[in-house]
Each structure stands twice: as C-alpha cells, then as structure tokens.
Design a protein around this motif. Structure first.
Motif, PDB file in Angstrom:
ATOM      1  N   ASP A 131      -4.645  24.973-143.937  1.00  0.00           N
ATOM      2  CA  ASP A 131      -4.933  23.685-144.575  1.00  0.00           C
ATOM      3  C   ASP A 131      -4.132  23.625-145.867  1.00  0.00           C
ATOM      4  O   ASP A 131      -4.236  24.538-146.702  1.00  0.00           O
ATOM      5  CB  ASP A 131      -6.419  23.563-144.914  1.00  0.00           C
ATOM      6  N   HIS A 163      -3.350  25.575-136.293  1.00  0.00           N
ATOM      7  CA  HIS A 163      -3.987  24.301-136.663  1.00  0.00           C
ATOM      8  C   HIS A 163      -3.575  24.026-138.101  1.00  0.00           C
ATOM      9  O   HIS A 163      -3.984  24.732-139.020  1.00  0.00           O
ATOM     10  CB  HIS A 163      -5.506  24.452-136.531  1.00  0.00           C
ATOM     11  N   ARG A 202      -8.667  26.964-148.584  1.00  0.00           N
ATOM     12  CA  ARG A 202      -9.885  26.753-147.803  1.00  0.00           C
ATOM     13  C   ARG A 202     -10.830  25.912-148.640  1.00  0.00           C
ATOM     14  O   ARG A 202     -10.933  26.086-149.870  1.00  0.00           O
ATOM     15  CB  ARG A 202     -10.604  28.075-147.465  1.00  0.00           C
ATOM     16  N   TRP A 225     -13.431  13.079-144.520  1.00  0.00           N
ATOM     17  CA  TRP A 225     -14.851  13.370-144.313  1.00  0.00           C
ATOM     18  C   TRP A 225     -15.735  12.795-145.417  1.00  0.00           C
ATOM     19  O   TRP A 225     -16.878  13.217-145.606  1.00  0.00           O
ATOM     20  CB  TRP A 225     -15.134  14.868-144.181  1.00  0.00           C
ATOM     21  N   ALA A 263      -6.166  28.431-138.826  1.00  0.00           N
ATOM     22  CA  ALA A 263      -5.950  27.197-139.590  1.00  0.00           C
ATOM     23  C   ALA A 263      -5.131  27.457-140.842  1.00  0.00           C
ATOM     24  O   ALA A 263      -5.333  28.460-141.539  1.00  0.00           O
ATOM     25  CB  ALA A 263      -7.302  26.598-139.992  1.00  0.00           C
ATOM     26  N   SER A 279      -2.988  17.892-138.236  1.00  0.00           N
ATOM     27  CA  SER A 279      -4.121  17.043-138.581  1.00  0.00           C
ATOM     28  C   SER A 279      -3.995  16.584-140.028  1.00  0.00           C
ATOM     29  O   SER A 279      -3.328  17.216-140.836  1.00  0.00           O
ATOM     30  CB  SER A 279      -5.418  17.850-138.397  1.00  0.00           C
ATOM     31  N   SER A 319     -14.561  23.679-134.121  1.00  0.00           N
ATOM     32  CA  SER A 319     -14.056  23.916-135.482  1.00  0.00           C
ATOM     33  C   SER A 319     -15.208  23.983-136.470  1.00  0.00           C
ATOM     34  O   SER A 319     -16.153  23.209-136.391  1.00  0.00           O
ATOM     35  CB  SER A 319     -13.105  22.784-135.861  1.00  0.00           C
ATOM     36  N   GLY A 320     -15.083  24.932-137.390  1.00  0.00           N
ATOM     37  CA  GLY A 320     -16.033  25.005-138.482  1.00  0.00           C
ATOM     38  C   GLY A 320     -17.065  26.096-138.344  1.00  0.00           C
ATOM     39  O   GLY A 320     -17.791  26.157-137.363  1.00  0.00           O
ATOM     40  N   GLY A 321     -17.086  26.993-139.353  1.00  0.00           N
ATOM     41  CA  GLY A 321     -18.189  27.932-139.498  1.00  0.00           C
ATOM     42  C   GLY A 321     -18.016  29.301-138.897  1.00  0.00           C
ATOM     43  O   GLY A 321     -18.870  30.170-139.110  1.00  0.00           O
ATOM     44  N   ASP A 325     -18.472  23.849-141.947  1.00  0.00           N
ATOM     45  CA  ASP A 325     -17.054  24.087-142.215  1.00  0.00           C
ATOM     46  C   ASP A 325     -16.835  24.845-143.534  1.00  0.00           C
ATOM     47  O   ASP A 325     -17.350  24.446-144.580  1.00  0.00           O
ATOM     48  CB  ASP A 325     -16.304  22.749-142.261  1.00  0.00           C
ATOM     49  N   GLY A 326     -16.097  25.928-143.430  1.00  0.00           N
ATOM     50  CA  GLY A 326     -15.755  26.718-144.615  1.00  0.00           C
ATOM     51  C   GLY A 326     -16.899  27.512-145.196  1.00  0.00           C
ATOM     52  O   GLY A 326     -16.799  28.027-146.316  1.00  0.00           O
ATOM     53  N   GLY A 362     -10.677  29.451-139.722  1.00  0.00           N
ATOM     54  CA  GLY A 362     -10.083  29.351-141.046  1.00  0.00           C
ATOM     55  C   GLY A 362     -10.593  30.423-141.977  1.00  0.00           C
ATOM     56  O   GLY A 362     -10.053  31.529-142.052  1.00  0.00           O
ATOM     57  N   LYS A 363     -11.664  30.101-142.668  1.00  0.00           N
ATOM     58  CA  LYS A 363     -12.187  30.951-143.741  1.00  0.00           C
ATOM     59  C   LYS A 363     -12.352  32.417-143.334  1.00  0.00           C
ATOM     60  O   LYS A 363     -12.020  33.317-144.110  1.00  0.00           O
ATOM     61  CB  LYS A 363     -13.531  30.368-144.169  1.00  0.00           C
TER      62      LYS A 363
END
Ligand SMILES: O=C(O)c1ccccc1NCC(=O)[C@H](O)[C@H](O)COP(=O)(O)O
Length: 252
Positions: free
Chosen positions: A22, A61, A30, A152, A20, A92, A207-209, A182-183, A233-234
């Motif tokens: 972002d 992403h 992040r 969100w 990801a 996104s 997605s997420g975590g 997430d994150g 991501g993170k």
C-alpha cells in the motif's frame, strides 16, 4: 466484446496469496482499519514489492492510498513497481473514471480493483466490466454489511444488494475486506467470506486481518466454497511469518 465471468468449475485448487504493498506519499505503509493518519511506514515500495517477488509471490496487491483518499496519487510509483514485477499485479485505489482506469491498465497490471466507482458510478462500472471482463475485480469493503467507498470513509449501500447487481452485470471477481479487521492482526472474518461465497458463484479474494499461518489455513478451507485468494499485509510486514512459510502453509 462482452466477457463471461469465471465460474465455479474453473476455480483454483489452492489458495493464492497476494502480499500487499500500500503506497502513501511514496512510501510502503500499513494502516489500521484503513484510516488515513494511522500509517506505519515500511520504506521504498519497489523494494517491498521486489522482496515479496523474491520470496516466491505469484501475485502482488498494489494500492495507491493517496488516490483512494483523494490526497493526490502515486501513479509514478505504481507504474514503476508494476513494470518491475515478473508476477501478476492487482492494482487498487482511486480507479474511478476513464482516465484513472486507462492509467492503471497501461501499467500492464493483470487486473484492477474498483471500489468507490462500483458504489457511485454503477453505469460506468457495468460498461467497464463488459469491456474488460476478467481484468476487473470489484472491492467490497464493508463494516458489517454496509459498503464503504472514498478510501473507506463514506457509506455506500448494502453489500448483498450491490453484489446481486454486480453479479448480474457479469463482474468476474470480488475482493472482500472487513474494514474492522484490516491492519489489526485480529484474524480474518470467515463468516463474512462464507456469506459472500454463498451469495455469488464468482471467485472471492479475502482481505484484512490475517495474523498467522493458521488464519491462512482457515481461509484455505474456504477454497471449495469460492475463496480464491488472500491478501496479506500487516502480518508480513510485522514478520508474524515469512511469505515462504505462508506459501508452504497453503500449498497442499
Ligand atoms: O484497497 C484499497 O483501495 C484501500 C483503500 C483505502 C484504505 C485501504 C485500502 N486497502 C488496504 C488493503 O488492501 C490492505 O492491503 C489489505 O486489506 C491487507 O490487510 P491486512 O492484511 O490486515 O494488513
């Protein structure tokens, strides 16, 4: 033209990984729980994206967080990053009307991910799904089983009712995010992924975590149930593992 959704017989054998990027205020960042103001900055988004590509990514992403939050946009960055990529790009953030959709598709991205629009503009989304088929995914971003939109920040209805509607409209794919994960590097919500896969025959991107290679291996066990990919991501930015290691972990 009306497009047909991808069915289980066409599912990928191995888990796809989507690193990801972002973007907030021109920086790769992040967030924690997707909350505005929780940013950690990781510098130039183009450098980040090119780095993931060099490491073997097949997907990126790419999220315009300002567009998602309604605090502006990073369209210039998004277009620049997408144009520089030789790999597939999922875009996104803030794609909610004809103008933002046209701008997103014009970047040459492989697909767009609609979030808020699927909750607030169901008729528009049904039309866009019918027109663009596999180029459109819908992001199902949840706390518990309640969807959230507008970056969100606002509740947007029940996950499973919305999923049923979108399935009926021919939605090709879902990107499922547990906002509470997430994150946070707390591991993915495997139960949520299983439940969504049980409720739809469309491919699901998790997605997420994600925090470890074991998390990715655990998500990969859900490929036969319909999980097609995982956004990371993170964990990559925090160097919990490298993308090369991640790709190797899910390659068999
Ligand atoms: O995707 C969006 O539109 C979005 C909107 C508002 C806040 C966050 C948003 N996306 C965040 C992501 O897609 C993350 O990159 C992804 O879930 C990775 O999570 P993690 O691996 O836990 O860092």
């Amino acid at each position: 033209m009306t497009h047909q959704p991808q069915t289980s017989s066409r599912r990928a054998a191995t888990l796809e990984l989507l690193p990801a990027v972002d973007v907030r205020d021109g920086q790769a960042v992040r967030l924690v729980h997707g909350e505005s103001g929780s940013e950690t900055s990781y510098g130039d988004p183009l450098e980040a994206a090119l780095g993931w590509q060099r490491s073997g990514a097949e997907w990126l992403h790419l999220v315009d967080l300002d567009a998602a939050f309604g605090t502006g946009d990073n369209r210039g960055w998004i277009a620049q990053v997408t144009a520089a990529m030789d790999v597939k790009v999922e875009l996104s953030g803030g794609i909610r009307d004809d103008a933002s959709l046209a701008a997103a598709l014009a970047t040459g991205c492989t697909r767009v991910n609609l979030g808020t629009a699927a909750l607030e503009s169901p008729e528009w989304v049904a039309r866009i799904i019918a027109e663009h088929g596999d180029r459109v995914a819908v992001g199902l971003d949840v706390r518990g089983t309640t969807l959230r939109g507008r970056g969100w920040t606002r509740e947007g209805g029940d996950l499973y009712e919305t999923l049923e509607r979108l399935d009926a409209e021919g939605c090709a794919r879902y990107v499922v995010t547990d906002i509470d994960k997430d994150g946070t590097l707390q591991g993915p919500n495997l139960e949520l992924l299983k439940n969504v896969c049980a409720a739809t025959d469309r491919p699901v991107v998790a997605s997420g975590g994600v925090s470890s290679l074991d998390d990715l291996r655990a998500i990969a066990t859900l490929v036969p149930e319909g999980v097609e990919g995982a956004i990371v991501g993170k964990a990559l930015y925090a160097r919990a593992f490298t993308l090369e290691e991640a790709l190797e972990a899910v390659s068999s």
